[in-house]
Write a protein that holds these residues in place. Structure first.
Motif, PDB file in Angstrom:
ATOM      1  N   ALA A 101       0.836  -1.211   0.000  1.00 49.16           N
ATOM      2  CA  ALA A 101       0.000   0.000   0.000  1.00 49.16           C
ATOM      3  C   ALA A 101       0.866   1.255   0.000  1.00 49.16           C
ATOM      4  O   ALA A 101       0.569   2.226  -0.712  1.00 49.16           O
ATOM      5  CB  ALA A 101      -0.941  -0.012   1.204  1.00 49.16           C
ATOM      6  N   ALA A 102       1.950   1.258   0.773  1.00 50.21           N
ATOM      7  CA  ALA A 102       2.852   2.415   0.815  1.00 50.21           C
ATOM      8  C   ALA A 102       3.548   2.605  -0.532  1.00 50.21           C
ATOM      9  O   ALA A 102       3.674   3.738  -1.025  1.00 50.21           O
ATOM     10  CB  ALA A 102       3.884   2.246   1.928  1.00 50.21           C
ATOM     11  N   GLU A 104       2.405   1.628  -3.457  1.00 52.85           N
ATOM     12  CA  GLU A 104       1.395   2.065  -4.425  1.00 52.85           C
ATOM     13  C   GLU A 104       1.082   3.547  -4.251  1.00 52.85           C
ATOM     14  O   GLU A 104       0.968   4.284  -5.236  1.00 52.85           O
ATOM     15  CB  GLU A 104       0.125   1.222  -4.289  1.00 52.85           C
ATOM     16  N   ALA A 105       0.924   3.994  -3.021  1.00 53.67           N
ATOM     17  CA  ALA A 105       0.621   5.405  -2.779  1.00 53.67           C
ATOM     18  C   ALA A 105       1.735   6.306  -3.312  1.00 53.67           C
ATOM     19  O   ALA A 105       1.471   7.325  -3.966  1.00 53.67           O
ATOM     20  CB  ALA A 105       0.393   5.656  -1.285  1.00 53.67           C
ATOM     21  N   GLU A 106       2.980   5.936  -3.070  1.00 52.45           N
ATOM     22  CA  GLU A 106       4.100   6.748  -3.565  1.00 52.45           C
ATOM     23  C   GLU A 106       4.197   6.649  -5.079  1.00 52.45           C
ATOM     24  O   GLU A 106       4.481   7.644  -5.759  1.00 52.45           O
ATOM     25  CB  GLU A 106       5.412   6.324  -2.904  1.00 52.45           C
ATOM     26  N   CYS A 107       3.938   5.491  -5.627  1.00 54.73           N
ATOM     27  CA  CYS A 107       3.958   5.308  -7.077  1.00 54.73           C
ATOM     28  C   CYS A 107       2.935   6.234  -7.735  1.00 54.73           C
ATOM     29  O   CYS A 107       3.253   6.925  -8.718  1.00 54.73           O
ATOM     30  CB  CYS A 107       3.676   3.853  -7.421  1.00 54.73           C
ATOM     31  N   VAL A 108       1.740   6.287  -7.215  1.00 50.16           N
ATOM     32  CA  VAL A 108       0.695   7.149  -7.763  1.00 50.16           C
ATOM     33  C   VAL A 108       1.134   8.614  -7.707  1.00 50.16           C
ATOM     34  O   VAL A 108       0.965   9.376  -8.671  1.00 50.16           O
ATOM     35  CB  VAL A 108      -0.643   6.929  -7.019  1.00 50.16           C
ATOM     36  N   ARG A 109       1.741   9.032  -6.599  1.00 44.66           N
ATOM     37  CA  ARG A 109       2.217  10.410  -6.464  1.00 44.66           C
ATOM     38  C   ARG A 109       3.273  10.718  -7.521  1.00 44.66           C
ATOM     39  O   ARG A 109       3.245  11.774  -8.170  1.00 44.66           O
ATOM     40  CB  ARG A 109       2.798  10.634  -5.061  1.00 44.66           C
TER      41      ARG A 109
END
Length: 144
Positions: A101-102, A104-109
């Motif tokens: 999840a961490a 993925e969140a950074e990837c999206v950013r």
């Protein structure tokens, strides 16, 4: 005893300022103040001979602890996989679904900043999961 040496990380690229500003956003780095006597970096670059205008750009850790990054314009484009790359810590200390999840969140950013998502490498018996990425000019890096 060998002396510990300070160092910077240098990237070859087509558009030094664009790539430097991307990495500022990724790492929380900043662009240093322009040289004395110049209101901003654009004014400094305009003062240079045409062939040197925009030829290099810097970003640095605002605390001065981590390495400075220098981006230099080169005529040739990237053609092969990087021999050296950055591992950006996005899931330190996390495992399993929390780590994914961490990442993925950074990837999206970072995709919103112009990065490209690569292959997600899932944890195995030796390594935790990591996300392969490419910066705005295609240089590989990992979120781990």
């Amino acid at each position: 005893m060998t002396e510990i040496r300070d160092f910077q990380i240098t990237f070859d690229c087509a558009d030094p300022e664009r790539v430097a500003r991307f990495w500022c956003e990724v790492l929380g780095y900043v662009v240093p103040e322009p040289p004395q006597g110049f209101a901003d970096w654009a004014a400094y670059h305009r003062s240079l001979p045409p062939e040197r205008q925009g030829a290099g750009f810097v970003c640095q850790d605002p605390t001065g602890v981590r390495p400075r990054m220098y981006f230099q314009r080169v005529p040739e484009g990237k053609t092969v996989k990087n021999r050296v790359h950055l591992d950006v810590r996005a899931g330190t200390g996390l495992v399993g679904e929390e780590r994914l999840a961490a990442l993925e969140a950074e990837c999206v950013r970072l995709v919103a900043l112009g990065a490209t998502r690569g292959k997600l490498l899932l944890a195995d018996e030796f390594n935790e999961s990591c996300q392969n990425m490419r910066d705005v000019e295609g240089n590989e890096f990992c979120l781990d």
